[in-house]
Each structure stands twice: as C-alpha cells, then as structure tokens.
Write an enzyme that holds these catalytic residues in place. Sequence first.
Site, short mmCIF file in Angstrom:
data_model
loop_
_atom_site.label_atom_id
_atom_site.label_comp_id
_atom_site.label_asym_id
_atom_site.label_seq_id
_atom_site.Cartn_x
_atom_site.Cartn_y
_atom_site.Cartn_z
N LYS A 95 -27.99 31.44 6.13
CA LYS A 95 -29.38 31.50 6.55
C LYS A 95 -29.50 30.62 7.79
O LYS A 95 -28.55 29.90 8.12
CB LYS A 95 -30.31 31.00 5.45
CG LYS A 95 -29.86 29.64 4.84
CD LYS A 95 -30.77 29.18 3.71
CE LYS A 95 -30.58 29.90 2.40
NZ LYS A 95 -31.78 30.57 1.95
N ARG A 96 -30.62 30.65 8.50
CA ARG A 96 -30.79 29.75 9.62
C ARG A 96 -30.54 28.31 9.17
O ARG A 96 -30.88 27.94 8.04
CB ARG A 96 -32.20 29.90 10.22
CG ARG A 96 -32.39 31.19 10.99
CD ARG A 96 -31.40 31.33 12.13
NE ARG A 96 -31.64 30.36 13.17
CZ ARG A 96 -32.28 30.62 14.30
NH1 ARG A 96 -32.71 31.85 14.57
NH2 ARG A 96 -32.46 29.68 15.18
N THR A 125 -35.55 35.85 1.59
CA THR A 125 -35.19 37.23 1.27
C THR A 125 -33.67 37.32 1.10
O THR A 125 -33.19 38.24 0.44
CB THR A 125 -35.62 38.21 2.38
OG1 THR A 125 -35.15 37.71 3.64
CG2 THR A 125 -37.13 38.36 2.41
N LYS A 136 -31.21 39.66 -1.57
CA LYS A 136 -30.01 40.45 -1.27
C LYS A 136 -28.86 40.03 -2.18
O LYS A 136 -28.12 40.86 -2.70
CB LYS A 136 -29.59 40.26 0.20
CG LYS A 136 -30.63 40.70 1.20
CD LYS A 136 -30.27 40.18 2.61
CE LYS A 136 -31.51 40.12 3.48
NZ LYS A 136 -31.27 39.33 4.72
N LYS A 193 -34.09 23.79 4.63
CA LYS A 193 -33.22 24.65 3.81
C LYS A 193 -32.08 23.85 3.16
O LYS A 193 -31.39 24.33 2.28
CB LYS A 193 -32.67 25.80 4.65
CG LYS A 193 -33.74 26.82 5.07
CD LYS A 193 -33.15 27.88 5.99
CE LYS A 193 -34.16 28.89 6.49
NZ LYS A 193 -34.45 29.97 5.51
N HIS A 222 -46.34 33.32 7.37
CA HIS A 222 -44.95 33.23 6.94
C HIS A 222 -44.43 31.83 6.74
O HIS A 222 -43.27 31.65 6.40
CB HIS A 222 -44.03 33.93 7.94
CG HIS A 222 -44.04 35.42 7.82
ND1 HIS A 222 -43.19 36.10 7.00
CD2 HIS A 222 -44.83 36.34 8.41
CE1 HIS A 222 -43.45 37.40 7.09
NE2 HIS A 222 -44.44 37.57 7.93
#
Length: 852
Positions: free
Chosen positions: A567-568, A675, A679, A573, A376
């Site tokens: 998101k985290r 992901t 969404k 990110k 992952h």
Amino acid sequence: MNFKRFKNKATCPELTDAPPLGMDADSLGDDFRSYYTYNLGRDRNCRLTHYAYEALALTVRDRLMERWKNTRYAYEESDCKRAYYLSLEFLMGRSLGNAVHNLGIEKEVADALHEVYLDMEELADIEPDAGLGNGGLGRLAACFLDSCATLQLPVMGYGIRYEYGMFRQHIKNGYQIEEPDHWLASSNCWELERPEYRQRIKFGGRSEFYNDASGKLRVRWVDTRDVLAMPYDVPIPGYRNETVNTLRLWKAVATEEFDLDEFNSGDYAGSVAAKNEAEKITMVLYPNDASENGKDLRLRQQYFLASASLQDVFERWAGVKGKHLKEFAEKNCFQLNDTHPSIAVAELMRLLLDRHGLEWKDAWDITQQTMAYTNHTLLPEALEKWPVRLFQTVLPRLLDIIYEINARFLSQVAQRWPGDQERQRRMSLIEEGPEPQVRMAYLAIVGSFSVNGVAELHSQLLREGLFRDFYELWPEKFNNKTNGVTQRRWLAYANPGLNQLISSKIGNGWVTELDQLSRLKPLAENPEFRDEWQRVKYNNKQRLAQLVKDECKVTFNPEALFDVQVKRIHEYKRQLLNVLHVIHLYDRIKRDDVADWTPRCVLIGGKAAPGYQMAKLIIKLISNVSIMVNNDPQVGDLLKVAFFPNYRVSAMEVIAPGADLSEQISTAGKEASGTGNMKFMLNGALTIGTLDGANIEIREEVGADNFFLFGLTAAEVEALRPHYDPSGIIAGNEDLQRVMNLLKHGHFNQFEAGIFDPLIAAIESPYDPWLTAADFASYVTAQQQVASAYRDRAGWTRMSILNTASGGKFSTDRTMREYNREIWRLPKIANGVDAELDRKFHPESILDAPVS
Ligand SMILES: *Cc1c(COP(=O)(O)O)cnc(C)c1O
C-alpha cells in the site's frame, strides 16, 4: 482538424452500421494477423512482442467498439437519468486481459494465439499500467466503473489524461528513486480521441457586470487565458453483458487563436512557450496520497476537470432538450470523488447563472439536487484549502460565486443558531486569518444533497468529528457507502486457479453475485477440498516467489508463511510497526529463541510521496533490515524480508493471490476504509489488523475467530493521546526495548551513522500521532497467534476458505447498488440484440438489483 460536417443526414445509418465481428478463434486470428501485417506493417523480420500485443489489443478493441456504440444508442434512446463520476484519479492498470475476460473470449483468444505460437500471458505483460492515480482512491474509481458497466448503469467517468502518471519507483542503495512514467510513449490502443467534443476552459481575467437584452444585471468572465480540453474516451466493458460504458479523460491543449496571436506578434519562441504553459495543466499526476500542497497547477487541474466535464454534460443535454433546464436535476447526478473536484459546485452555479441566465435560487436548487460528495479521509492535512488570493487570480468569477454561496449559507446558520458567532466562524467556507483560505470540503457539503464516508466507522467519525456542525444542521445528507473491489479483476481474472476451483464447486454465479461465495462455507470442513485449496494457494505462492526473485533478488520459499503489506507508504499505515516486528523476529533468532518457529517471508511494498521524508526513510529501513536478515546464515530460511519496488495494479494481481497474511495495521481511526484488505480477503489471505476502516466490517463478516485482531480502538487512541508515554512503554516491554536498542546502536546502518534517528525519535515522542509503541505488544501477540495458527495447515486452510467465502459484501457491485438505490436512482439499461424492449425507461428497475 477540419470540423466540416456531412451535408446529408441519411449518410449516417449506412455509414455507421458495420456488420458485427466474429468472436470465434478464426475471426480473432484473421483480424490479429491483418492488424499485424496491414495496420502495423510488421513482417517476419520483426520479432518484437510489442507489435503482437498491439495487434491483439486492436483486435479486441474492435469487439468493444461495436458494443460501445450500441450502449451509447441505448442510453440516448431511453432518455434516462445518468450519473457522472468526477475523479482526479483513475488507477486503471492494464486493459487487455480485463477486456478479454469481460468479453468472455479467453479461450478463443488463447486458441487464436496458439495458431501463431504466442501466449496470452506473455502479451498481456507487455501493456504498461495506466497509473493515473496514487492508490486506493483511484483504484476505487476504476472498480466502480467496472461494476457500473456490469450492472448496466448509465454512469460515465470523468478524469484527466495525465501525460505522466504515477512515478515509477526504483530502489537504489535502499532509497526510493522516482522516475517519470511516460506511459503514452508507445501508442495507447485503449483511448479514442474525440476532438468533436472538445471544450473551452477559462482561467484568469476578471468578472464584468453588464445589462442583458432585457435589462437584467448579469456577470460575464472576461479577459481570460483560455485552454482547450480535448476528450479521450476509454471503453469500460461490463461482464459478458454487451454493455461498454465510457471513461472520458481530458487533455489540455492550447487554443488555436492563442497560437495565432502569439505567432503573428513575431515572438515564435514565446508563443511555443505559451503553448506549453497551457498544456502543462494535464502534464503530471500529483504523487501525494492523502495530502495536499496548495499548488497553483493543482487548482487548475481541478477546475479544468470540473469545467470540461460539466460543459460536456450541458452540451449533450442541449443537443436533446434545448434550453429547458427544469428537468436537469432529475436527469443528471454528479458524484464527487473526494474534495478534489468540489469546485464543480461553484462551476455548475456559474454555468447556470452566467451562461443559461437562471436566477440564483433556481440555479442553487439545481446544484443542490445534482451534486453528491464522497469523503475519503479524516487526515487534517488532506482537507483541501486554497488561498483566497490564489483563487482571485486563477478563478476570479468562481470566487465571487463562492462568496455568495457562503453569505447565503451563513445566514442560514445564523437563523438556526442565532447569535452563535463561533459556529458561523467554524462553518464558514472561508477560513479567516493572515492568509484567508477557501475550505473546499465545506463547499462540497453545502452544495450537495448527499455526503458519504467509505466505511461504517469512517462515516461515524465524520458525523461525530470532522463534519459535526454540518451533521447537526443537515443530518439527512449524511450516509455511509462501504467500499468494495471488483471480483472480476481481483479474483476471477487475477486468480484463475482459485476461480476454477470455486466455480467447479458452486458454479460461476459469484462473478456477478459475490454473495454466492458463502456457499463455499460448508466446504471448509471437507479435507479433500482443503487440499485442493492449498494446492492452488501453493501455485500462486510459487508465482509470487518468482516475481519477488525477479524484482527483489530475494528467495521466498513457498512453504513459509507469506506475510504481505503493500500500500502507499504512510506513517498512519504503520509500515514502521511491521518493521519493528520483523526486527523482533530477527532478535529472537539471534538469541536462539526459535522453538516451534514458523518460517516467514515478509513482503513490504509501496510508493512514498517524493517530498515525504519520513515515508522514504521507512523504505530505507525496510531495505537495510532486509539485507541484514537475508544475509545472516543463522537466520537462513526462518525469516526472509523483501521490499517490493514499484508497487502497482499489475503487481497486486500477482501479490494478492499469493499472500497468506494481509497486514492492515493502521492506527485506529485513520484508515478511511482500505480496499487492499478486501482484495487479500477474497484471495484467501487472513487479516492481521486493527479495528479501523473496513477491517471492522471484514471481521464482522468472517467472524472474530478467523481474524487476527490487535491494538487500541479509535476511541482508546483518542483517550490515550493526552498521557501517551512511549518511553514508559518501551521500558516496560523487554522485546520492544531490545528492538529499540538494535536501532539505536545502529545495527542496521553500520556505515550510515544516525540515518534512522528521525524514526527512533518519532517512536519515542509522546506526541507520536500514530502511537506505534502503544500497539507493539498486542501486535506481537497477534503475530504469535498467526504463527501457531499457520503450523496447523488444515486449520489455516479452513480459515482461508472462510475468508474468501465471507467476502461477498466487499464487491463494488454491492457498493454501486447502494449508491444507486440511495443517491443516483438510475434505471438499469440493458443493451444488445435481445434487449430492444428493455431500452425504454423502467423506473422500477432501480429496485431490480438485489441488495445484500
Ligand atoms: C488496492 C490498491 C491500493 C489500496 O490499498 P490500501 O491497502 O487499501 O491502501 C493501492 N494501490 C494499488 C496499486 C492497489 O491495487
């Protein structure tokens, strides 16, 4: 608990064949009142909505129970192959609304509640999220289970029943505060304790050699400190198909004799403490997303899950097949969700060797035909390594086995590349050094027949980079399975307005065949449909604005562009890049550069790992910038910024439907898939993103014209690193220079001098791994394109429709069909009254399921 069994076998059919329960509003209403009055013992003096929630949950659960039992019977009778999804995380969120939706009794439940002046949405909101995961990886596991139940695949989830799930996040003075999530404090209707299936797990002790009855040299693991694994089963309803699959979560409890010994020694306090020691294994979820920390307790959790689950599968096997293990690999498959459960490779070997007496070669054949591994992440800090010393004390017998696997594996490497010592050193399961480590990812690769990444780019980078040596040795093991999300939860349930609009035009087949959404494409050109689409989005934005008002005390105007990144919080990110853009917009307003302005509401949310200082500082910066921006009368409605606290599944169910713009801005090559991006897409948001993870495939599906692309590619990122010069970039870009100057002059921390210095230093460092400054200019350009595109409402709505219409690929139904066709090869097992004939094993049904 008394484990005495019935003497009379014939008791069972009479005992267990309860009459089916009504699915109409009257039956549901009767049961609801009955639970409220007789089971929960409440009366007219109790006005707590909690008990109404509980009565409804129990009523719905009963309907799952009968289907659950029938599904188990169907699997038993078919004697089919099964797969087990081993995961340290399952981010399930809430169950009630999902169960009602998948059972197809929304109207009936609403009618029943209406009779007693109650409202489904209000009751559903009472349920605490089951937050047994950090983020994407755990939510993926939950979506997989939904799709497997819907596809009627015999797949069971195995996980840990953490007493405390993902911490609750509060924001105080702009800083993240963590609070324990005691989600089981009020009774949990969505689990069933199953003491009859508990297992014993060994820790500590030592290996002992002995000769068995036939004189063969064998090993046993002795002097151990044992812990019991107690299973709690969670029902996983398929979509309107009578199937209910199982998620089995293990809780650690002290063994009885362990208690007795200690109590009899007279040390009462010591014995209670020892009990706590055993039970603390499943006390808390480690709150680190994409990084590891070498903690003794974490290794215990991993082994506890692997051992309990494997023993459970063996026990069920032995109940049917006795000792015959020849077919074991033909009938069982374990999918390892990341490296976390990879100790299962060694544990399966231990059970086959020590408990079932197999020879090494036979045991290894079975293991290698049974295990499949999903990677992952490419982040090096997430590659799990455990000190050999720790292994020696906690799992000595497993370490023996890992050494043996390694010796045999390295001789294979030596045969293939004679004399290549360097390669042997690189590929060894044991990393040498002052503190030798076990490389768990390598154990997973060596022990599995399949190794997959979670998006095309990620799988390619695994083959070319991280696992290159292994790819050269075993190219046939490597494959890709692009992630997805379940459209049942993330579109049909979470966005009832859009569900209704879509279904009114193309029917509701998309709920189980998401590709059908492509039939919306021609409607994107239809002005009336666009108006309807826009109205639905507007309503969802109002709902989101209300949530933001309640949670953040910030007013979002639904007319503005809703620009969302949830998101985290992690440097890769790049929430920091988002903030730099926000500061840039603020700076433009302050210097009155607002011609053709598009009002924008920026929402950023997510949890930072409690020990991750930089991530926490990013939250503080977002908070401080939001106070500055939101309270500046010159800014007014042109720009609003809010940090959304305690981001979680149930929040995303409101956020995704209300978003216009989805921020997917990671440094290329770092986000394995994403992901959240899917969404948002399904709910009609447009993406601004880099060529990273599944963004690439999203852009391919929707077309370059309907995606806001910016930034370096993964290859360009790697090429730039050696001569990256952020100071030069800042000096050469007036916008970025102004932003950096505001930061440096303490504009957002006037009474907290210097607090953001580490962020400034990170951006200016030539070793910044995330290359934030490098992508700033192209990010701002893409954001300008977003702003002008949004001003063309018809054009924007057209693109919004095309995003939803192009999301068909990103269903976990597609992902699960691919896993099944290429890895598991399970039959579809229909269930229910009309499916008697379908219950027999049909190998051809593997191919039944269409693959897009
Ligand atoms: C989908 C989801 C994630 C994953 O989001 P990414 O943007 O892919 O990192 C994390 N947390 C929650 C609660 C989610 O629903």
